[in-house]
Design an enzyme around this catalytic site. Structure first.
Site, PDB file in Angstrom:
ATOM      1  N   ASP A 139     -19.362 -14.205  22.938  1.00  0.00           N
ATOM      2  CA  ASP A 139     -19.030 -12.823  23.276  1.00  0.00           C
ATOM      3  C   ASP A 139     -18.620 -12.685  24.746  1.00  0.00           C
ATOM      4  O   ASP A 139     -18.800 -13.599  25.553  1.00  0.00           O
ATOM      5  CB  ASP A 139     -20.236 -11.918  23.014  1.00  0.00           C
ATOM      6  N   LYS A 150     -15.815  -8.279  22.860  1.00  0.00           N
ATOM      7  CA  LYS A 150     -15.366  -6.902  22.643  1.00  0.00           C
ATOM      8  C   LYS A 150     -15.562  -6.099  23.926  1.00  0.00           C
ATOM      9  O   LYS A 150     -16.551  -6.245  24.621  1.00  0.00           O
ATOM     10  CB  LYS A 150     -16.168  -6.218  21.531  1.00  0.00           C
ATOM     11  N   MET A 160     -25.322  -0.380  26.806  1.00  0.00           N
ATOM     12  CA  MET A 160     -23.891  -0.087  26.680  1.00  0.00           C
ATOM     13  C   MET A 160     -23.587   1.388  26.881  1.00  0.00           C
ATOM     14  O   MET A 160     -22.780   1.985  26.167  1.00  0.00           O
ATOM     15  CB  MET A 160     -23.378  -0.567  25.305  1.00  0.00           C
TER      16      MET A 160
END
Length: 476
Positions: A251, A273, A386
């Site tokens: 990731d 991402k 996040m």
């Protein structure tokens, strides 16, 4: 090479220890663990011998060493504490045919006692030929952290299946190649993970495949939590699998210090991402793991933090289970725990927070979609993953649902990494402070009165005493 390295079988053999102190006691204990018949000769025994005196293979003769004490002895340890007496006893033992060790006197020894790392029945020894016991102990301690305790289970398993494998694969060369592959296979991983029944089932398949080379071999997937960024926070199992994998699917949050630990010839596939910019949709990532495993590869799915905390690890293993792909999950230190610790902020504290709740700042329809009744509880810390991009909306919604605008907030940006920064404020002004500081993330947002403890606790980084700037939170 100054010494011939050997592992000596002493089970049922006589070993004599001359001395009464702690050094003599440790030598006697070691010989008993190895199965020896131990005779200790000393006028009186120190308290260090108390755990040994009731042992069935332990004997004590009170007095000074005599020639008959060494009759039939294989080894003798001499630790009287008196130089003249040590030499006298050494000569008696040698005359009887015993090999002699005088601790800390290598020039007088027939053999040296190495530092031992035991993973019974596996045993590793480190020796400096008696010249530097402290160095050998240091090396042993470093090995201790890199060789899992379950390697002993693996050694026992391999010994138990030798006859079974020999019956199926009679050719010595083919059998040797099979064991080499087995040590790098999911069978070994299952044993190391404590699942011997599963390893036995997979072993049967491996033996069948060895007898039928046309049968396809299915690989395995390792779902590994890479932690928040500092490679020192990886688990031992994660470190081992990083060197095992044929291909690594990783990731965005996985930094180069961790990727540098991957086996050099392993294939690397980036599937990271960013908000609004997905390299691969989640469904395609999950299918990629299946495809690679069906090619017989050992696939390491490397995720930031812990794979089961906002990491979509559950979705990936659902498909793996449906497709019959062997997998194992290696937990990682989640960002909330690590970032809080490196910022000097305890997630719970008897005077401030008796609970902690983890939420994600990912938005739905442009606004965070959270259970506000659960979040807005007294004496609770809220850790928001996040949430940096949605921080203005998040702050507005906290206040709109009844949160005190003066509630302390900390943002730990790039937590645990060399460029870590910590910005503090309140729910009312933290969004403006983050913009002013130019934070880019990844960031962890911590909300609650525990943030006020940072002034008291954030002076040192927890891993080595490196100083942390009180104002900026930068690691020095």
């Amino acid at each position: 090479m100054d010494q011939l390295p050997i592992n000596l079988t002493v089970r049922g053999r006589k070993v004599v220890v001359v001395g009464a102190g702690i050094v003599a006691a440790r030598k006697a204990e070691l010989a008993l663990r190895a199965g020896a018949e131990v005779l200790v000769v000393a006028p009186e025994l120190d308290d260090e011998f108390l755990p040994l005196v009731e042992h069935a293979r332990f004997r004590h003769r009170s007095g000074h060493a005599e020639p008959q004490d060494f009759a039939g002895a294989l080894l003798a340890y001499v630790a009287t504490g008196e130089a003249t007496e040590d030499l006298r006893v050494r000569d008696l033992a040698r005359a009887a045919g015993a090999l002699v060790n005088l601790p800390d006197q290598p020039e007088l020894c027939d053999f040296a006692s190495p530092a031992i790392l035991e993973r019974a029945p596996l045993m590793l020894t480190v020796s400096s030929a008696g010249t530097s016991p402290m160095l050998t102990r240091l090396i042993r301690e470093q090995l201790e952290g890199s060789i899992p305790a379950t390697f002993g289970d693996l050694a026992r398993f391999l010994g138990a299946i030798r006859d079974e494998v020999a019956a199926e694969i009679p050719a010595p060369d083919a059998r040797r190649h099979f064991f080499e592959r087995l040590l790098e296979s999911p069978v070994a991983d299952l044993v190391l993970a404590g699942d011997e029944p599963g390893a036995r089932r997979l072993l049967a398949q491996e033996l069948a495949a060895a007898a039928d080379p046309s049968r396809p071999v299915i690989g395995e997937v390792y779902l590994v939590g890479g932690g928040p960024g500092d490679p020192d926070l990886l688990t031992f199992r994660a470190m081992r699998l990083l060197q095992r994998a044929d291909v690594v699917v990783y990731d965005r949050l996985i930094g180069s210090p961790i990727l540098n630990l991957v086996r050099r010839d392993a294939e690397r596939i980036y599937v990271g991402k960013r908000m609004g910019d997905h390299e691969l949709p989640q469904e395609e990532i999950s299918q990629l793991l299946v495809t690679l495993a069906r090619q017989g590869k050992r696939v390491l799915r490397l995720k930031g933090g812990d794979p089961f905390i906002f990491g979509r690890g559950g979705e990936e293993i659902e498909l793996l289970a449906d497709e019959g792909i062997p997998f194992q999950v290696v937990p990682g230190i989640t960002a909330a725990a690590a970032c809080a610790a490196y910022a000097g902020i305890p997630l719970t504290h008897r005077d401030h927070a008796q609970s902690c709740i983890f939420v994600t700042g990912h938005a739905k329809n442009g606004r965070p979609d959270l259970d506000w009744a659960t979040l807005l509880q007294p004496h609770q810390t809220v850790a928001v993953y996040m949430g940096l991009a949605m921080l203005p909306a998040l702050s507005e919604d906290f206040i709109a649902h009844g949160a005190d605008p003066t509630t302390p907030v900390a943002i730990v940006d790039n937590g645990t990494r060399p460029n870590q920064r910590v910005i503090t404020g309140t729910i009312a002004d933290i969004a403006a402070r983050a913009t002013e500081a130019g934070l880019k993330g990844p960031s962890m947002i911590l909300i609650g009165s525990v943030v006020t403890l940072r002034d008291k606790l954030a002076w040192f980084r927890p891993d080595s005493g490196h100083s942390v700037d009180r104002q900026s939170g930068r690691i020095a």
